[in-house]
Scaffold this active site. Structure first.
Site, PDB file in Angstrom:
ATOM      1  N   ASP A 229       0.827  -1.198   0.000  1.00 18.70           N
ATOM      2  CA  ASP A 229       0.000   0.000   0.000  1.00 18.70           C
ATOM      3  C   ASP A 229       0.871   1.261   0.000  1.00 18.70           C
ATOM      4  O   ASP A 229       1.927   1.298   0.634  1.00 18.70           O
ATOM      5  CB  ASP A 229      -0.861  -0.025   1.281  1.00 18.70           C
ATOM      6  CG  ASP A 229      -1.788   1.167   1.388  1.00 18.70           C
ATOM      7  OD1 ASP A 229      -2.624   1.343   0.491  1.00 18.70           O
ATOM      8  OD2 ASP A 229      -1.668   1.936   2.369  1.00 18.70           O
TER       9      ASP A 229
ATOM     10  N   GLU B 252       0.877  -0.102  -4.885  1.00 17.62           N
ATOM     11  CA  GLU B 252       0.024   1.031  -5.220  1.00 17.62           C
ATOM     12  C   GLU B 252       0.882   2.292  -5.226  1.00 17.62           C
ATOM     13  O   GLU B 252       1.226   2.809  -4.170  1.00 17.62           O
ATOM     14  CB  GLU B 252      -1.103   1.184  -4.180  1.00 17.62           C
ATOM     15  CG  GLU B 252      -1.973   2.384  -4.431  1.00 17.62           C
ATOM     16  CD  GLU B 252      -2.478   3.065  -3.162  1.00 17.62           C
ATOM     17  OE1 GLU B 252      -3.472   3.779  -3.248  1.00 17.62           O
ATOM     18  OE2 GLU B 252      -1.872   2.900  -2.089  1.00 17.62           O
TER      19      GLU B 252
END
Ligand code: CA
Length: 482
Positions: A231, A261
């Site tokens: 993340d 991400e």
């Protein structure tokens, strides 16, 4: 082989602690529907039982200790998670877990320390003299009581916080310390985008590096995952990401796949990061998502020939995880940019039927979205594309991106799948469109039909292996042998 991933959660997945159980029951069906892997939400304990997991409190608590209001996470207990992973493995699904390494939330105790306040829009712009605040930066995990790790966190191990408890005030407060600053190896948006939210982890600190790498190894031993979705990597020191990937890869006795991400649609920022980590990770194709979003909003005014422009799929196909929407882009969430309903099936065709990219189908698009927005799923519209991906979308690819309102491409098929090959046409025009395309000399005389069911034409391939493939206004058709 055409691998397909499902993001197995949406922001409003129920917070009843039944998500892992639900996955255990559904794993076989997910595989049957044409998926090869699932990306699961963060398995780690958040600051509240209803939090989706991104406000991470204790990474060693996978739903095992009575902390922050419950033993379970939003999704269930550690035991239920282990069972779900096993069910996925038994069904033949790859399992990827979401790791939140950028920040921590819900500190156990307050500390007083010196900070400088910086501007929200430019974190290199200091707007105060050093002053004392109180922050929840002391993490002792009393409910876990030292099991697995006795590491305790304090303000020295963070770069910044967003809340001063002393004055009950929000802001971005950079924590002072000798030689301490934001990391240089992060995205340059807002001057320096090291700080995202909560208490930002200081990866310049050697103890932090050791602790998180030690945890990554522990997690890899503890849960049988096939990979990790990292993340918010644009907010984390890229040197650390590289080290984390290397050490976990070396430690694991199985292949571990990493994807991240990096939420920045600028190709150059993505490429710089990929170079920093020596391409050992794939990234979500954020630019492609925004192209889909623009196409959906602008309708017939959008130039479809530019749909892949500056995308990772086009420029770095080996490192692209393609997607249409996710838990952050769905309505009401932090990166809201939900692809218009009319374009959704076309967007899925554009990721599922191409030769490049590792496509990821969003739970919310497939099954629907809960909560105040209450959006119906498009399972049927996506299922026909999954079928086409499994049976037709193989072999070389030829594009016919020659008209701003109607684009098409052909997959010529391969021995991987009998009778494979397809012709796809996408339209954003106000009227029906068509594309004359060549599908191969040897296909002469074959009758092709639209697998989406959007059109009921039966198209006979002519002597030269060509045919006109029609598409409805603002729609998609996927033709293959009847
Ligand atoms: Ca950071």
């Amino acid at each position: 082989m055409n691998l397909t991933l499902m993001q197995y959660f949406e922001w409003h997945s129920p917070d009843d602690g039944e998500h892992w159980n639900h996955l255990s029951k559904e794993a076989g069906r997910i595989k049957e529907m044409g998926f090869d892997g699932v990306w699961l939400p963060p398995p780690t304990k958040a600051d509240h039982p209803s939090n989706p997991g991104y406000a991470v409190y204790d990474v060693y608590d996978l739903g095992e200790f009575d902390q922050k209001g419950s033993v379970r996470t939003k999704y269930g207990t550690k035991e239920q998670l282990q069972k779900a992973i096993k069910a996925c493995k038994d069904a033949g699904l790859l399992v990827y877990l979401d790791l939140v390494l950028n920040h921590k939330a819900g500190g156990d105790e307050k500390e007083t320390f010196q900070v400088i306040e910086v501007k929200e829009e430019d974190r290199d712009d200091e707007i105060s003299e050093p002053f004392d605040i109180e922050g929840y930066t002391r993490f002792t995990f009393p409910g876990r009581n030292g099991k697995y790790s006795d590491f305790k966190w304090n303000f020295n191990l963070f770069t910044g916080v967003d809340y001063d408890a002393k004055e009950d005030r929000n802001g971005i407060f950079k924590i002072m310390g000798e030689g301490k600053d934001w990391s240089d190896n992060v995205d340059g948006e807002h001057g320096n985008y090291d700080f995202l939210m909560y208490s930002d982890i200081n990866y310049a600190h050697p103890e932090v590096q050791e602790e998180i790498i030690g945890w990554g190894k522990w997690l890899t031993d503890e849960l049988d995952a096939d990979g990790y979705r990292l993340d918010a990597v644009k907010h984390i020191d890229s040197n650390f990401i590289k080290r984390f990937i290397e050490e976990i890869t070396e430690h694991a006795s199985r292949d571990i796949y990493f994807f991240g991400e990096y939420w920045n649609p600028e190709l150059e920022a993505n490429e710089d990061f990929l170079e920093d980590v020596e391409f050992d990770i794939d990234l979500f194709d954020v630019k492609l998502h925004y192209n889909f979003f623009s196409a959906g909003e602008e309708k017939e005014k959008y130039d479809l020939t530019k749909i892949f422009e500056d995308s990772l799929m086009k420029e770095n196909p080996w490192n692209a995880v393609t997607f249409v929407d996710n838990h952050d882009t769905q309505p009401g969430e932090s990166l809201e940019s939900f692809v218009a309903d009319w374009f959704k099936q076309s967007a899925y065709a554009l990721i599922l039927l191409r030769e490049d990219g590792y496509p990821c189908v969003f739970y919310g698009d497939y099954y629907g979205i809960d909560g105040e927005y209450d959006i119906d799923g498009k399972k049927e519209a996506i299922d026909v594309l999954l079928t086409a991906r499994q049976h037709l979308a193989y072999g070389d690819q030829e594009d016919y991106f020659d008209h701003r309102n109607t684009i098409g491409w052909v997959r010529f098929g391969s021995e991987e799948a009998e009778n494979s090959g397809c012709a796809v046409v996408v339209s954003n025009g106000l009227e029906e469109g068509f594309k004359k395309m060549h599908v191969g000399d040897h296909r002469s005389g074959e009758v092709w039909v639209d697998y989406t069911g959007n059109r009921d034409d039966e198209i006979t391939i002519d002597e030269e292996g060509n045919a006109e493939f029609h598409v409805n206004s603002q729609s998609v058709s996927v033709y293959g042998q009847k």
